[in-house]
Design a protein around this motif. Structure first.
Motif, PDB file in Angstrom:
ATOM      1  N   GLY A  30     -35.336 -22.482  21.658  1.00  0.00           N
ATOM      2  CA  GLY A  30     -36.742 -22.262  21.994  1.00  0.00           C
ATOM      3  C   GLY A  30     -37.398 -21.260  21.069  1.00  0.00           C
ATOM      4  O   GLY A  30     -38.532 -21.457  20.621  1.00  0.00           O
ATOM      5  N   SER A  31     -36.706 -20.169  20.764  1.00  0.00           N
ATOM      6  CA  SER A  31     -37.268 -19.143  19.876  1.00  0.00           C
ATOM      7  C   SER A  31     -37.553 -19.705  18.499  1.00  0.00           C
ATOM      8  O   SER A  31     -38.611 -19.465  17.916  1.00  0.00           O
ATOM      9  CB  SER A  31     -36.297 -17.965  19.739  1.00  0.00           C
ATOM     10  OG  SER A  31     -36.146 -17.320  20.954  1.00  0.00           O
ATOM     11  N   PHE A  32     -36.622 -20.456  17.977  1.00  0.00           N
ATOM     12  CA  PHE A  32     -36.792 -21.033  16.644  1.00  0.00           C
ATOM     13  C   PHE A  32     -37.966 -22.010  16.631  1.00  0.00           C
ATOM     14  O   PHE A  32     -38.799 -21.981  15.733  1.00  0.00           O
ATOM     15  CB  PHE A  32     -35.506 -21.728  16.200  1.00  0.00           C
ATOM     16  CG  PHE A  32     -35.558 -22.215  14.790  1.00  0.00           C
ATOM     17  CD1 PHE A  32     -35.544 -21.312  13.729  1.00  0.00           C
ATOM     18  CD2 PHE A  32     -35.642 -23.567  14.508  1.00  0.00           C
ATOM     19  CE1 PHE A  32     -35.608 -21.756  12.425  1.00  0.00           C
ATOM     20  CE2 PHE A  32     -35.705 -24.019  13.210  1.00  0.00           C
ATOM     21  CZ  PHE A  32     -35.683 -23.113  12.162  1.00  0.00           C
ATOM     22  N   ALA A  33     -38.054 -22.857  17.639  1.00  0.00           N
ATOM     23  CA  ALA A  33     -39.144 -23.832  17.716  1.00  0.00           C
ATOM     24  C   ALA A  33     -40.494 -23.126  17.882  1.00  0.00           C
ATOM     25  O   ALA A  33     -41.497 -23.544  17.298  1.00  0.00           O
ATOM     26  CB  ALA A  33     -38.909 -24.801  18.868  1.00  0.00           C
ATOM     27  N   LEU A  34     -40.525 -22.060  18.680  1.00  0.00           N
ATOM     28  CA  LEU A  34     -41.781 -21.351  18.932  1.00  0.00           C
ATOM     29  C   LEU A  34     -42.342 -20.677  17.689  1.00  0.00           C
ATOM     30  O   LEU A  34     -43.556 -20.510  17.571  1.00  0.00           O
ATOM     31  CB  LEU A  34     -41.599 -20.319  20.035  1.00  0.00           C
ATOM     32  CG  LEU A  34     -41.489 -20.876  21.448  1.00  0.00           C
ATOM     33  CD1 LEU A  34     -41.185 -19.763  22.428  1.00  0.00           C
ATOM     34  CD2 LEU A  34     -42.739 -21.613  21.843  1.00  0.00           C
ATOM     35  N   LEU A  35     -41.486 -20.277  16.764  1.00  0.00           N
ATOM     36  CA  LEU A  35     -41.982 -19.648  15.537  1.00  0.00           C
ATOM     37  C   LEU A  35     -42.944 -20.573  14.804  1.00  0.00           C
ATOM     38  O   LEU A  35     -43.915 -20.125  14.206  1.00  0.00           O
ATOM     39  CB  LEU A  35     -40.818 -19.271  14.628  1.00  0.00           C
ATOM     40  CG  LEU A  35     -39.973 -18.098  15.103  1.00  0.00           C
ATOM     41  CD1 LEU A  35     -38.791 -17.887  14.173  1.00  0.00           C
ATOM     42  CD2 LEU A  35     -40.802 -16.838  15.212  1.00  0.00           C
ATOM     43  N   PHE A  36     -42.683 -21.878  14.860  1.00  0.00           N
ATOM     44  CA  PHE A  36     -43.534 -22.848  14.182  1.00  0.00           C
ATOM     45  C   PHE A  36     -44.627 -23.389  15.093  1.00  0.00           C
ATOM     46  O   PHE A  36     -45.709 -23.715  14.642  1.00  0.00           O
ATOM     47  CB  PHE A  36     -42.677 -24.007  13.652  1.00  0.00           C
ATOM     48  CG  PHE A  36     -41.643 -23.549  12.677  1.00  0.00           C
ATOM     49  CD1 PHE A  36     -41.992 -23.236  11.372  1.00  0.00           C
ATOM     50  CD2 PHE A  36     -40.326 -23.377  13.057  1.00  0.00           C
ATOM     51  CE1 PHE A  36     -41.040 -22.786  10.465  1.00  0.00           C
ATOM     52  CE2 PHE A  36     -39.372 -22.934  12.164  1.00  0.00           C
ATOM     53  CZ  PHE A  36     -39.735 -22.641  10.863  1.00  0.00           C
ATOM     54  N   MET A  38     -46.077 -21.916  17.960  1.00  0.00           N
ATOM     55  CA  MET A  38     -47.044 -20.979  18.546  1.00  0.00           C
ATOM     56  C   MET A  38     -48.375 -20.925  17.792  1.00  0.00           C
ATOM     57  O   MET A  38     -49.424 -20.926  18.432  1.00  0.00           O
ATOM     58  CB  MET A  38     -46.453 -19.577  18.670  1.00  0.00           C
ATOM     59  CG  MET A  38     -45.446 -19.401  19.778  1.00  0.00           C
ATOM     60  SD  MET A  38     -46.071 -19.658  21.441  1.00  0.00           S
ATOM     61  CE  MET A  38     -47.180 -18.294  21.622  1.00  0.00           C
ATOM     62  N   PRO A  39     -48.416 -20.874  16.455  1.00  0.00           N
ATOM     63  CA  PRO A  39     -49.727 -20.861  15.787  1.00  0.00           C
ATOM     64  C   PRO A  39     -50.549 -22.120  16.090  1.00  0.00           C
ATOM     65  O   PRO A  39     -51.760 -22.042  16.288  1.00  0.00           O
ATOM     66  CB  PRO A  39     -49.375 -20.775  14.299  1.00  0.00           C
ATOM     67  CG  PRO A  39     -48.039 -20.129  14.277  1.00  0.00           C
ATOM     68  CD  PRO A  39     -47.328 -20.632  15.505  1.00  0.00           C
ATOM     69  N   ILE A  40     -49.908 -23.259  16.159  1.00  0.00           N
ATOM     70  CA  ILE A  40     -50.615 -24.498  16.479  1.00  0.00           C
ATOM     71  C   ILE A  40     -51.119 -24.445  17.912  1.00  0.00           C
ATOM     72  O   ILE A  40     -52.263 -24.809  18.198  1.00  0.00           O
ATOM     73  CB  ILE A  40     -49.691 -25.712  16.258  1.00  0.00           C
ATOM     74  CG1 ILE A  40     -49.345 -25.827  14.776  1.00  0.00           C
ATOM     75  CG2 ILE A  40     -50.327 -26.996  16.776  1.00  0.00           C
ATOM     76  CD1 ILE A  40     -48.217 -26.762  14.464  1.00  0.00           C
ATOM     77  N   GLY A  75     -50.323 -12.405  14.938  1.00  0.00           N
ATOM     78  CA  GLY A  75     -51.424 -12.529  15.880  1.00  0.00           C
ATOM     79  C   GLY A  75     -51.461 -13.861  16.602  1.00  0.00           C
ATOM     80  O   GLY A  75     -51.875 -13.953  17.750  1.00  0.00           O
ATOM     81  N   MET A  76     -51.033 -14.908  15.923  1.00  0.00           N
ATOM     82  CA  MET A  76     -51.036 -16.230  16.538  1.00  0.00           C
ATOM     83  C   MET A  76     -49.770 -16.496  17.346  1.00  0.00           C
ATOM     84  O   MET A  76     -49.592 -17.573  17.884  1.00  0.00           O
ATOM     85  CB  MET A  76     -51.234 -17.308  15.482  1.00  0.00           C
ATOM     86  CG  MET A  76     -52.601 -17.202  14.824  1.00  0.00           C
ATOM     87  SD  MET A  76     -52.848 -18.351  13.498  1.00  0.00           S
ATOM     88  CE  MET A  76     -53.430 -19.759  14.430  1.00  0.00           C
ATOM     89  N   HIS A  77     -48.913 -15.503  17.438  1.00  0.00           N
ATOM     90  CA  HIS A  77     -47.705 -15.613  18.263  1.00  0.00           C
ATOM     91  C   HIS A  77     -47.860 -14.859  19.584  1.00  0.00           C
ATOM     92  O   HIS A  77     -46.883 -14.602  20.272  1.00  0.00           O
ATOM     93  CB  HIS A  77     -46.485 -15.101  17.495  1.00  0.00           C
ATOM     94  CG  HIS A  77     -46.050 -16.039  16.411  1.00  0.00           C
ATOM     95  ND1 HIS A  77     -46.639 -16.041  15.172  1.00  0.00           N
ATOM     96  CD2 HIS A  77     -45.122 -17.011  16.397  1.00  0.00           C
ATOM     97  CE1 HIS A  77     -46.069 -16.961  14.434  1.00  0.00           C
ATOM     98  NE2 HIS A  77     -45.149 -17.570  15.142  1.00  0.00           N
ATOM     99  N   THR A  78     -49.094 -14.512  19.934  1.00  0.00           N
ATOM    100  CA  THR A  78     -49.355 -13.866  21.219  1.00  0.00           C
ATOM    101  C   THR A  78     -48.935 -14.822  22.327  1.00  0.00           C
ATOM    102  O   THR A  78     -49.246 -16.002  22.279  1.00  0.00           O
ATOM    103  CB  THR A  78     -50.850 -13.533  21.362  1.00  0.00           C
ATOM    104  OG1 THR A  78     -51.213 -12.661  20.297  1.00  0.00           O
ATOM    105  CG2 THR A  78     -51.137 -12.879  22.691  1.00  0.00           C
ATOM    106  N   GLY A  79     -48.236 -14.320  23.309  1.00  0.00           N
ATOM    107  CA  GLY A  79     -47.754 -15.172  24.393  1.00  0.00           C
ATOM    108  C   GLY A  79     -46.378 -15.748  24.112  1.00  0.00           C
ATOM    109  O   GLY A  79     -45.925 -16.667  24.795  1.00  0.00           O
TER     110      GLY A  79
END
Length: 169
Positions: A30-36, A38-40, A75-79
């Motif tokens: 999940g962490s690895f997937a969220l890095l890409f 979350m900005p979207i 900034g786009m990784h908020t949440g």
């Protein structure tokens, strides 16, 4: 790497270790997937938020520049934390609700039982993980302003304020 760090363990022999391995794998994936992702997701939430209201100044580039200005590089990784908890809780609920539901479905053996079993698993997982989804969206929407003007000081504050104002449901 995940298979090396968390090798498959027989749950009948080492139940605690099997549970830990399953949750740790989910968190790492999940962490690895969220890095890409979350900005979207950040851009999608802001585009939806602004439907019916004034469009964001500058469109997608404006939202992106405000995220960078107010939140820095991440900034786009908020949440991120609520999003990760959402993924882990959803998958954990699926893992733990599957055996009893599958056992019941197997006894009946009809296509309707299989369909209803799948629906029951998804409903359970969604109910367990939805509070984290709410926190994630609230944090993302709140992040589009300077730190001094935000409603929430962080994820924990967002959680407590939501409980206080909206209640558990």
């Amino acid at each position: 790497v995940i298979r090396i760090l968390f090798p498959r363990v027989d749950p009948n022999v080492k139940r605690g270790r099997a549970i830990w391995n399953a949750l740790a794998k989910q968190m790492m994936n999940g962490s690895f997937a969220l890095l890409f992702w979350m900005p979207i997701d950040y851009l999608i939430v802001h585009a939806r938020k602004d439907v019916g209201f004034d469009r964001p100044v500058g469109g997608v580039l404006g939202v992106t520049s405000r995220a960078l200005r107010f939140g820095g590089v991440f900034g786009m990784h908020t949440g991120f934390v609520p999003a990760l908890l959402n993924i882990v809780s959803y998958r954990a609920a699926l893992i733990y609700s599957s055996p009893p539901i599958d056992k019941s479905v197997k006894r009946r053996g009809t296509w309707m039982a299989h369909f209803m079993g799948m629906q029951a698993k998804v409903v359970i997982a969604t109910l367990v993980s939805f509070p984290f989804h709410v926190l994630r969206v609230k944090r993302i929407v709140d992040a589009d302003s300077p730190a001094g003007n935000r409603m929430y000081k962080g994820t924990w504050h967002c959680f407590l304020k939501t409980l206080q104002e909206d209640g558990v449901m």
